[in-house]
Design a protein around this motif. Structure first.
Motif, PDB file in Angstrom:
ATOM      1  N   ALA A  66       0.580  -1.681  -0.197  1.00  0.00           N
ATOM      2  CA  ALA A  66       0.011   0.514   0.156  1.00  0.00           C
ATOM      3  C   ALA A  66       0.745   1.252   0.349  1.00  0.00           C
ATOM      4  CB  ALA A  66      -0.759  -0.089   1.358  1.00  0.00           C
ATOM      5  N   ALA A  67       1.972   1.293   0.769  1.00  0.00           N
ATOM      6  CA  ALA A  67       2.700   2.656   0.778  1.00  0.00           C
ATOM      7  C   ALA A  67       3.585   3.143  -0.593  1.00  0.00           C
ATOM      8  CB  ALA A  67       3.878   2.144   1.649  1.00  0.00           C
ATOM      9  N   SER A  68       3.713   1.572  -1.988  1.00  0.00           N
ATOM     10  CA  SER A  68       3.797   1.842  -2.832  1.00  0.00           C
ATOM     11  C   SER A  68       3.370   2.114  -3.418  1.00  0.00           C
ATOM     12  CB  SER A  68       4.920   0.454  -3.702  1.00  0.00           C
ATOM     13  OG  SER A  68       3.669  -0.226  -3.447  1.00  0.00           O
ATOM     14  N   HIS A  69       2.108   1.824  -3.554  1.00  0.00           N
ATOM     15  CA  HIS A  69       0.608   2.603  -4.375  1.00  0.00           C
ATOM     16  C   HIS A  69       1.181   3.901  -3.693  1.00  0.00           C
ATOM     17  CE1 HIS A  69      -3.034   2.896  -6.535  1.00  0.00           C
ATOM     18  NE2 HIS A  69      -3.401   3.348  -4.792  1.00  0.00           N
ATOM     19  N   TRP A  70       0.510   4.370  -2.558  1.00  0.00           N
ATOM     20  CA  TRP A  70       0.594   5.765  -2.882  1.00  0.00           C
ATOM     21  C   TRP A  70       1.888   6.878  -3.208  1.00  0.00           C
ATOM     22  CZ3 TRP A  70      -3.139   8.189  -1.480  1.00  0.00           C
ATOM     23  CH2 TRP A  70      -4.523   7.399  -1.218  1.00  0.00           C
ATOM     24  N   ARG A  71       2.703   6.217  -3.339  1.00  0.00           N
ATOM     25  CA  ARG A  71       4.070   6.674  -3.333  1.00  0.00           C
ATOM     26  C   ARG A  71       4.010   7.232  -4.696  1.00  0.00           C
ATOM     27  NH1 ARG A  71       9.737   3.884  -1.682  1.00  0.00           N
ATOM     28  NH2 ARG A  71      10.793   5.920  -2.032  1.00  0.00           N
ATOM     29  N   TRP A  72       3.486   6.455  -6.304  1.00  0.00           N
ATOM     30  CA  TRP A  72       3.592   7.089  -7.370  1.00  0.00           C
ATOM     31  C   TRP A  72       2.701   7.669  -7.341  1.00  0.00           C
ATOM     32  CZ3 TRP A  72      -0.418   5.449 -10.019  1.00  0.00           C
ATOM     33  CH2 TRP A  72      -1.150   4.086  -9.608  1.00  0.00           C
ATOM     34  N   LEU A  73       0.753   7.164  -6.464  1.00  0.00           N
ATOM     35  CA  LEU A  73      -0.100   8.142  -6.984  1.00  0.00           C
ATOM     36  C   LEU A  73      -0.291   9.360  -6.480  1.00  0.00           C
ATOM     37  CD1 LEU A  73      -3.304   7.504  -7.673  1.00  0.00           C
ATOM     38  CD2 LEU A  73      -3.508   6.667  -5.540  1.00  0.00           C
ATOM     39  N   VAL A  74       0.128   9.731  -5.100  1.00  0.00           N
ATOM     40  CA  VAL A  74       0.533  11.583  -4.878  1.00  0.00           C
ATOM     41  C   VAL A  74       1.199  12.132  -5.673  1.00  0.00           C
ATOM     42  CG1 VAL A  74       0.888  12.982  -3.305  1.00  0.00           C
ATOM     43  CG2 VAL A  74       0.059  10.676  -2.778  1.00  0.00           C
ATOM     44  N   PRO A  75       2.197  11.778  -5.927  1.00  0.00           N
ATOM     45  CA  PRO A  75       2.708  12.267  -7.603  1.00  0.00           C
ATOM     46  C   PRO A  75       1.902  13.502  -8.387  1.00  0.00           C
ATOM     47  CG  PRO A  75       4.607  11.148  -6.111  1.00  0.00           C
ATOM     48  CD  PRO A  75       2.963  11.523  -5.982  1.00  0.00           C
ATOM     49  N   THR A  76       1.678  11.502  -9.073  1.00  0.00           N
ATOM     50  CA  THR A  76       0.912  11.513 -10.535  1.00  0.00           C
ATOM     51  C   THR A  76       0.127  12.885 -10.212  1.00  0.00           C
ATOM     52  OG1 THR A  76       2.103   9.703 -10.782  1.00  0.00           O
ATOM     53  CG2 THR A  76      -0.090  10.178 -11.663  1.00  0.00           C
ATOM     54  N   ALA A  77      -1.286  13.003  -8.793  1.00  0.00           N
ATOM     55  CA  ALA A  77      -2.535  13.033  -8.953  1.00  0.00           C
ATOM     56  C   ALA A  77      -1.804  14.693  -8.928  1.00  0.00           C
ATOM     57  CB  ALA A  77      -3.071  12.460  -7.284  1.00  0.00           C
ATOM     58  N   LEU A  78      -0.896  15.055  -7.472  1.00  0.00           N
ATOM     59  CA  LEU A  78      -0.804  16.472  -7.777  1.00  0.00           C
ATOM     60  C   LEU A  78       0.364  16.752  -9.348  1.00  0.00           C
ATOM     61  CD1 LEU A  78       1.508  16.658  -4.824  1.00  0.00           C
ATOM     62  CD2 LEU A  78      -0.579  17.427  -5.206  1.00  0.00           C
ATOM     63  N   SER A  79       1.101  16.031  -9.660  1.00  0.00           N
ATOM     64  CA  SER A  79       1.300  17.518 -11.346  1.00  0.00           C
ATOM     65  C   SER A  79      -0.269  16.974 -12.507  1.00  0.00           C
ATOM     66  CB  SER A  79       2.359  15.344 -11.762  1.00  0.00           C
ATOM     67  OG  SER A  79       2.272  14.872 -12.505  1.00  0.00           O
ATOM     68  N   PHE A  80      -1.134  16.531 -11.931  1.00  0.00           N
ATOM     69  CA  PHE A  80      -2.527  16.369 -12.616  1.00  0.00           C
ATOM     70  C   PHE A  80      -2.946  17.933 -12.610  1.00  0.00           C
ATOM     71  CE2 PHE A  80      -1.998  12.384 -14.115  1.00  0.00           C
ATOM     72  CZ  PHE A  80      -2.150  12.001 -15.624  1.00  0.00           C
ATOM     73  N   CYS A  81      -2.828  18.150 -11.115  1.00  0.00           N
ATOM     74  CA  CYS A  81      -3.673  18.996 -10.705  1.00  0.00           C
ATOM     75  C   CYS A  81      -2.391  20.547 -10.337  1.00  0.00           C
ATOM     76  CB  CYS A  81      -4.215  19.289  -9.279  1.00  0.00           C
ATOM     77  SG  CYS A  81      -5.314  17.288  -8.878  1.00  0.00           S
ATOM     78  N   ASP A  82      -1.911  20.836 -11.284  1.00  0.00           N
ATOM     79  CA  ASP A  82      -0.710  21.930 -10.929  1.00  0.00           C
ATOM     80  C   ASP A  82      -1.233  22.673 -12.089  1.00  0.00           C
ATOM     81  OD1 ASP A  82       1.010  23.238 -11.019  1.00  0.00           O
ATOM     82  OD2 ASP A  82       2.188  22.262 -12.925  1.00  0.00           O
ATOM     83  N   ALA A  83      -1.797  23.550 -11.560  1.00  0.00           N
ATOM     84  CA  ALA A  83      -2.379  25.008 -12.138  1.00  0.00           C
ATOM     85  C   ALA A  83      -1.395  25.547 -13.085  1.00  0.00           C
ATOM     86  CB  ALA A  83      -3.004  25.957 -11.368  1.00  0.00           C
ATOM     87  N   GLY A  84      -0.764  25.672 -13.061  1.00  0.00           N
ATOM     88  CA  GLY A  84      -0.217  26.082 -13.606  1.00  0.00           C
ATOM     89  C   GLY A  84       0.253  25.215 -15.221  1.00  0.00           C
ATOM     90  N   ALA A  85       0.621  24.139 -14.828  1.00  0.00           N
ATOM     91  CA  ALA A  85       0.137  23.221 -16.213  1.00  0.00           C
ATOM     92  C   ALA A  85      -1.162  23.266 -16.881  1.00  0.00           C
ATOM     93  CB  ALA A  85       0.505  22.228 -15.975  1.00  0.00           C
ATOM     94  N   LEU A  86      -2.064  23.004 -16.143  1.00  0.00           N
ATOM     95  CA  LEU A  86      -3.189  23.553 -16.507  1.00  0.00           C
ATOM     96  C   LEU A  86      -3.492  24.689 -17.775  1.00  0.00           C
ATOM     97  CD1 LEU A  86      -5.355  22.535 -13.620  1.00  0.00           C
ATOM     98  CD2 LEU A  86      -5.139  21.115 -16.142  1.00  0.00           C
ATOM     99  N   LEU A  87      -3.098  25.673 -16.534  1.00  0.00           N
ATOM    100  CA  LEU A  87      -2.663  26.958 -17.235  1.00  0.00           C
ATOM    101  C   LEU A  87      -2.796  27.336 -18.423  1.00  0.00           C
ATOM    102  CD1 LEU A  87      -2.613  29.957 -14.244  1.00  0.00           C
ATOM    103  CD2 LEU A  87      -4.587  29.325 -16.251  1.00  0.00           C
ATOM    104  N   VAL A  88      -0.864  27.067 -19.160  1.00  0.00           N
ATOM    105  CA  VAL A  88       0.009  26.899 -20.131  1.00  0.00           C
ATOM    106  C   VAL A  88      -1.199  26.055 -20.846  1.00  0.00           C
ATOM    107  CG1 VAL A  88       2.355  26.530 -20.956  1.00  0.00           C
ATOM    108  CG2 VAL A  88       1.978  28.261 -18.873  1.00  0.00           C
TER     109      VAL A  88
END
Length: 103
Positions: free
Chosen positions: A2-24
């Motif tokens: 379960a820890a390895s699952h969160w290890r890649w899920l959190v950075p991936t979710a945060l990169s999808f929610c990056d406001a700068g990337a969404l705006l650009v």
């Protein structure tokens, strides 16, 4: 596991929610679609002989996106040829055509 699952899920979710990337990525590139539409509308107005509408649409396009300045020489040369360099019909030929149609 379960820890390895969160290890890649959190950075991936945060990169999808990056406001700068969404705006650009989304806002900037979706903004280009209407600008290309304005360019096509102004070209269509030129083809239909509506130079004033074409000039107004192209001026709005240039005010919204300066990248389309590359097309300005083409519009300038077309409008110059259509309004300044055109030759008016001689009055003698017009009068002859009127008298021929009147008889």
């Amino acid at each position: 596991a379960a820890a390895s699952h969160w290890r890649w899920l959190v950075p991936t979710a945060l990169s999808f929610c990056d406001a700068g990337a969404l705006l650009v990525d989304h806002v900037h590139f979706q903004y280009n679609g209407p600008m290309i539409g304005l360019l096509l509308l102004s070209c269509a107005a030129l083809v239909r002989g509506r130079q004033l509408a074409a000039a107004a649409l192209f001026a709005v396009l240039l005010n919204l996106k300066h990248l389309f300045l590359f097309a300005a020489p083409f519009f300038f040369s077309h409008l110059l040829a259509a309004h300044v360099l055109r030759r008016p019909a001689p009055r003698i030929a017009a009068a002859a055509a009127e008298s021929a149609s009147a008889t």
